[in-house]
Motif scaffolding. Structure first.
Motif, PDB file in Angstrom:
ATOM      1  N   MET A   1       0.844  -1.181   0.000  1.00  0.00           N
ATOM      2  CA  MET A   1       0.000   0.000   0.000  1.00  0.00           C
ATOM      3  C   MET A   1       0.887   1.241   0.000  1.00  0.00           C
ATOM      4  O   MET A   1       1.855   1.307   0.735  1.00  0.00           O
ATOM      5  CB  MET A   1      -0.902  -0.014   1.243  1.00  0.00           C
ATOM      6  CG  MET A   1      -1.804   1.202   1.357  1.00  0.00           C
ATOM      7  SD  MET A   1      -2.861   1.235   2.814  1.00  0.00           S
ATOM      8  CE  MET A   1      -4.027  -0.015   2.438  1.00  0.00           C
ATOM      9  N   GLU A   2       0.531   2.197  -0.822  1.00  0.00           N
ATOM     10  CA  GLU A   2       1.273   3.451  -0.886  1.00  0.00           C
ATOM     11  C   GLU A   2       0.558   4.507  -0.045  1.00  0.00           C
ATOM     12  O   GLU A   2      -0.585   4.322   0.362  1.00  0.00           O
ATOM     13  CB  GLU A   2       1.383   3.909  -2.340  1.00  0.00           C
ATOM     14  CG  GLU A   2       2.247   3.002  -3.188  1.00  0.00           C
ATOM     15  CD  GLU A   2       2.360   3.493  -4.614  1.00  0.00           C
ATOM     16  OE1 GLU A   2       2.107   4.700  -4.853  1.00  0.00           O
ATOM     17  OE2 GLU A   2       2.690   2.680  -5.483  1.00  0.00           O
ATOM     18  N   GLU A   3       1.237   5.635   0.180  1.00  0.00           N
ATOM     19  CA  GLU A   3       0.660   6.685   1.024  1.00  0.00           C
ATOM     20  C   GLU A   3      -0.618   7.273   0.437  1.00  0.00           C
ATOM     21  O   GLU A   3      -1.501   7.670   1.181  1.00  0.00           O
ATOM     22  CB  GLU A   3       1.696   7.773   1.308  1.00  0.00           C
ATOM     23  CG  GLU A   3       2.698   7.334   2.335  1.00  0.00           C
ATOM     24  CD  GLU A   3       3.541   8.451   2.911  1.00  0.00           C
ATOM     25  OE1 GLU A   3       3.401   9.603   2.485  1.00  0.00           O
ATOM     26  OE2 GLU A   3       4.347   8.136   3.796  1.00  0.00           O
ATOM     27  N   LYS A   4      -0.726   7.314  -0.877  1.00  0.00           N
ATOM     28  CA  LYS A   4      -1.940   7.826  -1.512  1.00  0.00           C
ATOM     29  C   LYS A   4      -3.131   6.922  -1.171  1.00  0.00           C
ATOM     30  O   LYS A   4      -4.222   7.397  -0.857  1.00  0.00           O
ATOM     31  CB  LYS A   4      -1.744   7.901  -3.031  1.00  0.00           C
ATOM     32  CG  LYS A   4      -2.858   8.575  -3.763  1.00  0.00           C
ATOM     33  CD  LYS A   4      -2.545   8.703  -5.247  1.00  0.00           C
ATOM     34  CE  LYS A   4      -3.671   9.400  -5.966  1.00  0.00           C
ATOM     35  NZ  LYS A   4      -3.411   9.512  -7.406  1.00  0.00           N
ATOM     36  N   GLU A   5      -2.898   5.603  -1.226  1.00  0.00           N
ATOM     37  CA  GLU A   5      -3.947   4.639  -0.868  1.00  0.00           C
ATOM     38  C   GLU A   5      -4.286   4.737   0.618  1.00  0.00           C
ATOM     39  O   GLU A   5      -5.455   4.617   0.998  1.00  0.00           O
ATOM     40  CB  GLU A   5      -3.494   3.225  -1.200  1.00  0.00           C
ATOM     41  CG  GLU A   5      -3.284   2.963  -2.678  1.00  0.00           C
ATOM     42  CD  GLU A   5      -2.628   1.613  -2.907  1.00  0.00           C
ATOM     43  OE1 GLU A   5      -3.368   0.626  -3.077  1.00  0.00           O
ATOM     44  OE2 GLU A   5      -1.380   1.564  -2.898  1.00  0.00           O
ATOM     45  N   ASN A  49       2.181   2.714  11.284  1.00  0.00           N
ATOM     46  CA  ASN A  49       3.295   1.774  11.225  1.00  0.00           C
ATOM     47  C   ASN A  49       3.023   0.775  10.099  1.00  0.00           C
ATOM     48  O   ASN A  49       2.087  -0.018  10.188  1.00  0.00           O
ATOM     49  CB  ASN A  49       3.410   1.055  12.570  1.00  0.00           C
ATOM     50  CG  ASN A  49       4.611   0.160  12.663  1.00  0.00           C
ATOM     51  OD1 ASN A  49       5.211  -0.187  11.664  1.00  0.00           O
ATOM     52  ND2 ASN A  49       4.955  -0.235  13.873  1.00  0.00           N
ATOM     53  N   PRO A  50       3.834   0.784   9.029  1.00  0.00           N
ATOM     54  CA  PRO A  50       3.583  -0.138   7.919  1.00  0.00           C
ATOM     55  C   PRO A  50       3.766  -1.607   8.295  1.00  0.00           C
ATOM     56  O   PRO A  50       3.168  -2.492   7.676  1.00  0.00           O
ATOM     57  CB  PRO A  50       4.601   0.287   6.862  1.00  0.00           C
ATOM     58  CG  PRO A  50       5.651   1.022   7.595  1.00  0.00           C
ATOM     59  CD  PRO A  50       4.993   1.634   8.785  1.00  0.00           C
ATOM     60  N   ALA A  51       4.536  -1.890   9.334  1.00  0.00           N
ATOM     61  CA  ALA A  51       4.766  -3.276   9.759  1.00  0.00           C
ATOM     62  C   ALA A  51       3.471  -3.906  10.272  1.00  0.00           C
ATOM     63  O   ALA A  51       3.265  -5.118  10.133  1.00  0.00           O
ATOM     64  CB  ALA A  51       5.844  -3.332  10.832  1.00  0.00           C
ATOM     65  N   GLN A  52       2.583  -3.111  10.864  1.00  0.00           N
ATOM     66  CA  GLN A  52       1.305  -3.642  11.355  1.00  0.00           C
ATOM     67  C   GLN A  52       0.481  -4.184  10.183  1.00  0.00           C
ATOM     68  O   GLN A  52      -0.143  -5.230  10.293  1.00  0.00           O
ATOM     69  CB  GLN A  52       0.523  -2.554  12.098  1.00  0.00           C
ATOM     70  CG  GLN A  52       1.084  -2.191  13.441  1.00  0.00           C
ATOM     71  CD  GLN A  52       0.837  -3.259  14.489  1.00  0.00           C
ATOM     72  OE1 GLN A  52      -0.096  -4.033  14.413  1.00  0.00           O
ATOM     73  NE2 GLN A  52       1.695  -3.293  15.495  1.00  0.00           N
ATOM     74  N   LEU A  53       0.472  -3.460   9.084  1.00  0.00           N
ATOM     75  CA  LEU A  53      -0.267  -3.902   7.897  1.00  0.00           C
ATOM     76  C   LEU A  53       0.352  -5.162   7.313  1.00  0.00           C
ATOM     77  O   LEU A  53      -0.359  -6.122   6.995  1.00  0.00           O
ATOM     78  CB  LEU A  53      -0.284  -2.774   6.853  1.00  0.00           C
ATOM     79  CG  LEU A  53      -0.951  -3.077   5.510  1.00  0.00           C
ATOM     80  CD1 LEU A  53      -2.429  -3.391   5.703  1.00  0.00           C
ATOM     81  CD2 LEU A  53      -0.778  -1.906   4.560  1.00  0.00           C
ATOM     82  N   GLU A  54       1.662  -5.191   7.207  1.00  0.00           N
ATOM     83  CA  GLU A  54       2.356  -6.344   6.617  1.00  0.00           C
ATOM     84  C   GLU A  54       2.199  -7.608   7.458  1.00  0.00           C
ATOM     85  O   GLU A  54       1.975  -8.690   6.927  1.00  0.00           O
ATOM     86  CB  GLU A  54       3.842  -6.030   6.445  1.00  0.00           C
ATOM     87  CG  GLU A  54       4.128  -4.965   5.415  1.00  0.00           C
ATOM     88  CD  GLU A  54       5.552  -4.438   5.487  1.00  0.00           C
ATOM     89  OE1 GLU A  54       6.414  -5.117   6.091  1.00  0.00           O
ATOM     90  OE2 GLU A  54       5.798  -3.347   4.948  1.00  0.00           O
TER      91      GLU A  54
END
Length: 158
Positions: A1-5, A49-54
């Protein structure tokens, strides 16, 4: 996921769950380690935190976004936006946000340092993570003076 999304996702959740617009920025912050996200009081931006999504998936990530949006909307309305406030707890329950995020494995590093103190009177031994002031504190058993004997790292115990 990118920041725009991410921005679109946060705006959508804000409209659907809170019936209010999110008018600031939502961004990823990979430096976050022990938290799922944070609401910035000064700029009103939300960092995630992008790690939570991953690691835990989109469903858990959405609950964290709802948590941060509770802080956001309550703060802008001048209501209790902190974790211990009744307004925050009530709104969080209404929208189905998570109170706590899941722990990322290896995110918290525990200090292996230990300090050993021995009582001069009864020879009782005390192992502590933090140093203590031996001029101020005494033995809990006999009120004798404490003396620091050594400092070691937990890996060296055995």
């Amino acid at each position: 996921m990118e920041e725009k999304e991410l921005q679109q996702l946060v705006e959508g959740i804000s409209r659907s769950s809170f019936k209010k617009d999110f008018r600031h920025r939502a961004l990823f912050n990979p430096r976050l380690r022990t938290t799922g996200g944070r609401y910035m009081l000064g700029s009103h931006n939300i960092e995630m935190n992008p790690a939570q999504l991953e690691l835990f998936g989109k469903e858990e990530f959405i609950k964290i976004i709802k948590h941060e949006l509770c802080h956001y909307h309550l703060h802008l309305e001048g209501k209790g936006y902190r974790h211990q406030d009744r307004d925050f707890k009530k709104l969080l329950e209404e929208v189905g946000g998570s109170r706590y995020c899941k722990m990322i494995p290896g995110a918290r590093r525990q200090s292996g340092k230990r300090h050993i103190y021995v009582c001069a009177g009864c020879r009782a031994e005390y192992v502590r993570k933090r140093q203590i002031n031996v001029k101020r504190f005494v033995c809990g058993r006999c009120k004798g003076r404490l003396k620091k004997t050594k400092t070691f790292f937990r890996e060296n115990i055995d």
